[in-house]
Scaffold this active site. Structure first.
Site, PDB file in Angstrom:
ATOM      1  CE1 TYR A 112      15.041  20.596  26.158  1.00 10.53           C
ATOM      2  CE2 TYR A 112      16.446  18.966  25.091  1.00 10.53           C
ATOM      3  CZ  TYR A 112      15.393  19.281  25.929  1.00 10.53           C
ATOM      4  OH  TYR A 112      14.688  18.273  26.533  1.00 10.53           O
ATOM      5  CG  ASN A 140       5.105  22.072  29.686  1.00 11.01           C
ATOM      6  OD1 ASN A 140       4.184  22.778  30.058  1.00 11.01           O
ATOM      7  ND2 ASN A 140       4.984  21.218  28.683  1.00 11.01           N
ATOM      8  CB  CYS A 148       7.735  19.758  26.890  1.00 14.24           C
ATOM      9  SG  CYS A 148       6.677  18.641  27.836  1.00 14.24           S
ATOM     10  CG  HIS A 149       5.621  15.409  23.006  1.00 12.38           C
ATOM     11  ND1 HIS A 149       4.615  16.278  23.384  1.00 12.38           N
ATOM     12  CD2 HIS A 149       5.337  15.018  21.739  1.00 12.38           C
ATOM     13  CE1 HIS A 149       3.756  16.392  22.384  1.00 12.38           C
ATOM     14  NE2 HIS A 149       4.170  15.646  21.376  1.00 12.38           N
ATOM     15  CD  GLU A 175       3.026  14.930  18.038  1.00 11.68           C
ATOM     16  OE1 GLU A 175       3.764  15.679  17.354  1.00 11.68           O
ATOM     17  OE2 GLU A 175       2.637  15.215  19.177  1.00 11.68           O
TER      18      GLU A 175
END
Length: 181
Positions: A112, A140, A148-149, A175
């Site tokens: 962030y 979102n 956003c993850h 991922e």
């Protein structure tokens, strides 16, 4: 997989599609206005539950495109296209944060604070609030596609996720970002 139509409080009909995910994830609900994807939520999220109330069958090209995108993503590939989507009720700040999130590569994360620094630099100000960024990230409405993850707390700390922390961990693991020892 099934298709539904949901009527919002303002009387506008929103089309719904339930996408079955691999077993380590909750299923996903897609929301559209007929032409554009306007929401993508895990079904157990607050918004996901809201859209699962009422329904009737419907079928839309945007759902087909989004399903192809999700199929590619969940098969381990970074999709090479983006379904048509629209961010309703997005302030300019939310749009800016969403644009930055869309630039986070598959398999990478940012904090962030890093997003806040980037926005501050763009606007020529000394500092931007990481908490304000967190609010925009949490707002979102189109998870995964607007990734956003991939946004983490300070020092890469795992933070909350509107779709549920279990899904955030599973997405990051999918991922190759996050390992549980």
């Amino acid at each position: 997989i099934f298709l539904l139509t949901y009527q919002q409080n303002n009387g506008k009909i929103m089309d719904i599609f339930l996408y079955s995910t691999p077993s380590e994830f909750d299923d996903i609900i897609l929301v559209a206005d007929g032409d554009y994807l306007t929401g993508l939520y895990f079904i157990h999220s607050q918004e996901g539950k809201r859209y699962l109330k009422d329904g009737q069958e419907a079928n839309l090209p945007v759902f087909q495109d989004t399903r192809r995108w999700l199929d590619s993503y969940f098969s381990g590939h970074q999709p090479n296209f983006t379904p048509r989507y629209r961010l309703d009720n997005a302030t300019s700040f939310r749009r800016e944060v969403s644009d930055i999130m869309c630039g986070i590569p598959y398999g990478k994360t940012v904090t962030y604070g890093e997003i806040a620094t980037q926005i501050a630099e763009r606007h020529g100000v000394e500092k931007m609030s990481a908490q304000a960024v967190g609010g925009a990230v949490g707002w979102n409405p189109i998870c995964i596609i607007i990734p956003c993850h991939r946004v983490m707390g300070a020092n890469g700390k795992l933070t909350g996720y509107g779709g549920g922390i279990k899904n955030k961990i599973a997405l990051l693991q999918h991922e190759g970002i996050f390992e549980i020892f």
